[in-house]
Each structure stands twice: as structure tokens, then as C-alpha cells.
Design a protein around this motif. Structure first.
Motif, short mmCIF file in Angstrom:
data_model
loop_
_atom_site.label_atom_id
_atom_site.label_comp_id
_atom_site.label_asym_id
_atom_site.label_seq_id
_atom_site.Cartn_x
_atom_site.Cartn_y
_atom_site.Cartn_z
N SER A 140 0.86 -1.19 0.00
CA SER A 140 0.00 0.00 0.00
C SER A 140 0.89 1.24 0.00
CB SER A 140 -0.93 -0.01 1.22
OG SER A 140 -0.18 0.05 2.41
N ALA A 141 0.26 2.40 -0.14
CA ALA A 141 1.01 3.66 -0.18
C ALA A 141 0.13 4.77 0.35
CB ALA A 141 1.47 3.97 -1.60
N VAL A 142 0.78 5.78 0.93
CA VAL A 142 0.08 6.99 1.36
C VAL A 142 0.80 8.18 0.76
CG1 VAL A 142 -0.79 6.00 3.51
CG2 VAL A 142 1.43 7.16 3.51
N LEU A 143 0.06 9.27 0.59
CA LEU A 143 0.62 10.49 0.02
C LEU A 143 0.87 11.51 1.12
CD1 LEU A 143 1.38 11.87 -2.69
CD2 LEU A 143 -0.90 12.92 -2.64
N VAL A 144 2.14 11.83 1.35
CA VAL A 144 2.50 12.88 2.30
C VAL A 144 2.68 14.16 1.48
CG1 VAL A 144 4.09 13.58 4.12
CG2 VAL A 144 3.66 11.14 3.70
N LEU A 145 1.62 14.94 1.41
CA LEU A 145 1.57 16.08 0.49
C LEU A 145 1.83 17.38 1.23
CD1 LEU A 145 1.05 17.02 -2.40
CD2 LEU A 145 -1.39 17.13 -1.85
N LEU A 146 2.98 17.98 0.95
CA LEU A 146 3.34 19.26 1.56
C LEU A 146 2.99 20.40 0.62
CD1 LEU A 146 6.86 18.37 3.02
CD2 LEU A 146 4.65 18.30 4.17
N GLY A 147 2.37 21.42 1.18
CA GLY A 147 2.01 22.61 0.41
C GLY A 147 2.39 23.86 1.18
N GLU A 148 1.87 24.98 0.73
CA GLU A 148 2.16 26.25 1.40
C GLU A 148 1.03 27.23 1.11
OE1 GLU A 148 5.95 29.29 2.04
OE2 GLU A 148 5.97 27.85 0.39
N GLN A 149 0.64 27.98 2.14
CA GLN A 149 -0.37 29.01 1.98
C GLN A 149 0.20 30.35 2.48
OE1 GLN A 149 -4.64 27.64 2.55
NE2 GLN A 149 -3.61 26.25 3.98
N PRO B 66 -3.93 10.62 2.83
CA PRO B 66 -4.64 9.91 1.76
C PRO B 66 -3.83 8.69 1.33
CG PRO B 66 -4.52 12.27 1.30
CD PRO B 66 -3.60 12.01 2.46
N GLY B 67 -4.51 7.61 1.04
CA GLY B 67 -3.78 6.43 0.60
C GLY B 67 -4.56 5.16 0.84
N GLY B 68 -3.97 4.04 0.43
CA GLY B 68 -4.62 2.76 0.60
C GLY B 68 -3.86 1.65 -0.11
N ALA B 69 -4.52 0.53 -0.27
CA ALA B 69 -3.89 -0.65 -0.84
C ALA B 69 -3.63 -0.49 -2.34
CB ALA B 69 -4.77 -1.88 -0.60
N ALA B 70 -2.57 -1.11 -2.80
CA ALA B 70 -2.24 -1.07 -4.22
C ALA B 70 -3.22 -1.90 -5.03
CB ALA B 70 -0.82 -1.58 -4.43
N ASP B 71 -3.56 -1.42 -6.20
CA ASP B 71 -4.35 -2.16 -7.18
C ASP B 71 -3.41 -2.80 -8.19
OD1 ASP B 71 -6.72 -1.54 -5.99
OD2 ASP B 71 -7.36 -0.07 -7.50
N PRO B 72 -3.85 -3.91 -8.82
CA PRO B 72 -2.97 -4.57 -9.78
C PRO B 72 -2.51 -3.66 -10.92
CG PRO B 72 -4.82 -5.98 -9.20
CD PRO B 72 -5.10 -4.65 -8.59
N GLU B 73 -3.34 -2.69 -11.30
CA GLU B 73 -2.99 -1.82 -12.42
C GLU B 73 -2.06 -0.68 -12.02
OE1 GLU B 73 -7.18 -0.58 -11.03
OE2 GLU B 73 -6.02 -2.43 -11.32
#
Length: 230
Positions: free
Chosen positions: A37-46, A72-79
Motif C-alpha cells: 500500500s502507499a500513502v501520500l505525504v503532500l506538503l504545500g504552502e499558503q 490519503p492512501g490505501g492498498a495497491a491495485d494490480p494496475e
């Protein structure tokens, strides 16, 4: 077109080159097995609040991790071609994140969550073109927030949590959310690696309610409170 991340991210990116799974968790990641699986560690700025990170809060009605903040994230799909593809797809499905607004910077070491047997790859990214996001499935995601780094490192917002199982780990009490478990562990390590952390007193403890029999976390400086499990 290559989009360069801002200068404030440079110390973190420099140190990630030598980061190991041991920097994030005491649990060894299995050499084989586990659900990818994977999660997105998304850094931004305001402009008004500075650097931040995107998190979601899971719906309170879910069977697992109910009400818990998470990347955000979850289990990998085959595609899915790789962990990056998984993280971006899941973020799009969960909060309507446009993958074109994101510049992926690095894949962090794989981390094991034993209670679910997930092997998670955190994918670090720069949100070069922020846009409004929202829960796509309210039955799964209750809320989406951008948590300022300045508030995460504020000593007044740093706590530890104790799970009924005896597990103790880092947490953040920010903007009405208690971020703990795997997400807080990853955040805590990244804040340290980036040189953003501030000294804080780890004495403040929050007791988690006895929902579920086993702890969700694995990342972070975790330990077992022997006084609770003997």
C-alpha cells in the motif's frame, strides 16, 4: 516542465537520501509478505499560514480506523505501476486531488503495520498547484484539512497517546483533530528530519478510548507502557 520544491524543503530532502525504516519505527519491515500500500505525504504552502500537510479524517462509521486522521492512501491495485501511482490514485478517489497538481519528490522507506499486515510506502510530494479538495465518499472520509507545520511543531500541540493495549506514541492536537498512530509517527520523524521540530515536554498524555482490540500504529517512537499491560 520540472517544478522545483521551495527552499524550506531542502533540509528534509537532503536528509531523506540516507533515511532508513529504523528512523520511523522500531518494527522491522518483513522481507516478504504483507499487503502493499502507499500513502501520500503532500506538503504545500499558503500565504497566511505557511507550509502545511494535507490530511483527511476517516468517517466515524468505518469498521477500522474510525474517525482517525490519516494521509490519503490505501492498498495497491494490480494496475498501479508503483507506489507513487497508488498514492496519487487513492488521493484522487478519496479527496478529489488532481494528480497534475502534485510533484512527487521521494519514496520513503517501506513501513509495516502489523495489525493490518500492510506494508506502506509513504510518498513525499510537493503540492505545486493547490486547489480545493473535499471528501468524495462521506461514508469513508468525513473531513479534509491542511495542517500548518507551524502548528504541528508548536509545543502546546504536541502530546503522547496511550492505547488501551498499552501502546504509547506521539500525537498532535491541532485544529480540533487528534493525529496519532502511523500518521503521527511519520509526521514526527519528518519534522525532525526537516529541522522544523521544536523542543517539547513529552509528559502530556492522552488516553485513547477502548475502541478496537489492537493498536493501529507502527511508525514513530513507539513503546509499550508496561504499567498497563502487566
Amino acid at each position: 516542465m520540472t517544478r522545483r520544491p521551495p527552499e524550506w524543503m531542502t533540509p528534509l530532502l537532503d536528509r531523506l537520501g540516507t533515511a532508513r525504516a529504523e528512523d520511523f519505527t522500531r518494527l522491522a519491515t518483513p522481507e516478504s509478505g504483507g499487503r502493499e500500500s502507499a500513502v501520500l505525504v503532500l506538503l504545500g504552502e499558503q500565504a497566511d499560514t505557511g507550509p502545511d500537510v494535507l490530511v483527511l479524517q476517516r468517517a466515524a462509521t468505518l469498521r477500522t480506523h474510525a474517525g482517525q486522521p490519516a494521509f490519503p492512501g490505501g492498498a495497491a491495485d494490480p494496475e498501479d505501476a508503483d507506489a507513487r501511482a497508488t498514492a496519487l490514485r487513492e488521493a484522487n478517489e478519496e479527496v478529489a486531488l488532481d494528480p497534475r497538481s502534485v510533484t512527487v519528490l521521494a519514496e520513503l522507506p517501506k513501513l509495516w503495520i502489523p495489525v493490518s499486515d500492510f506494508v506502506v510506502t509513504p510518498v513525499l510530494a510537493w503540492w505545486h498547484a493547490p486547489h480545493p479538495v473535499h471528501p468524495c465518499e462521506p461514508a469513508e472520509v468525513a473531513h479534509v484539512a491542511r495542517l500548518p507545520i507551524a502548528e504541528l511543531v508548536d509545543p502546546a500541540n504536541r502530546v503522547r497517546v496511550r492505547h488501551p493495549s498499552g501502546w504509547v506514541g506521539p500525537a498532535f492536537a491541532v485544529r480540533g483533530m487528534l493525529v496519532w498512530g502511523f500518521t503521527a509517527g511519520v509526521l514526527s520523524t519528518l519534522l525532525d528530519l526537516g529541522g522544523w521540530s521544536r523542543p517539547w515536554a513529552p509528559g502530556r498524555m492522552v488516553e485513547l478510548p477502548p475502541t478496537g482490540a489492537t493498536p493501529a500504529p507502527s511508525a514513530g517512537t513507539d513503546e509499550v507502557d508496561e504499567t498497563r499491560v502487566r
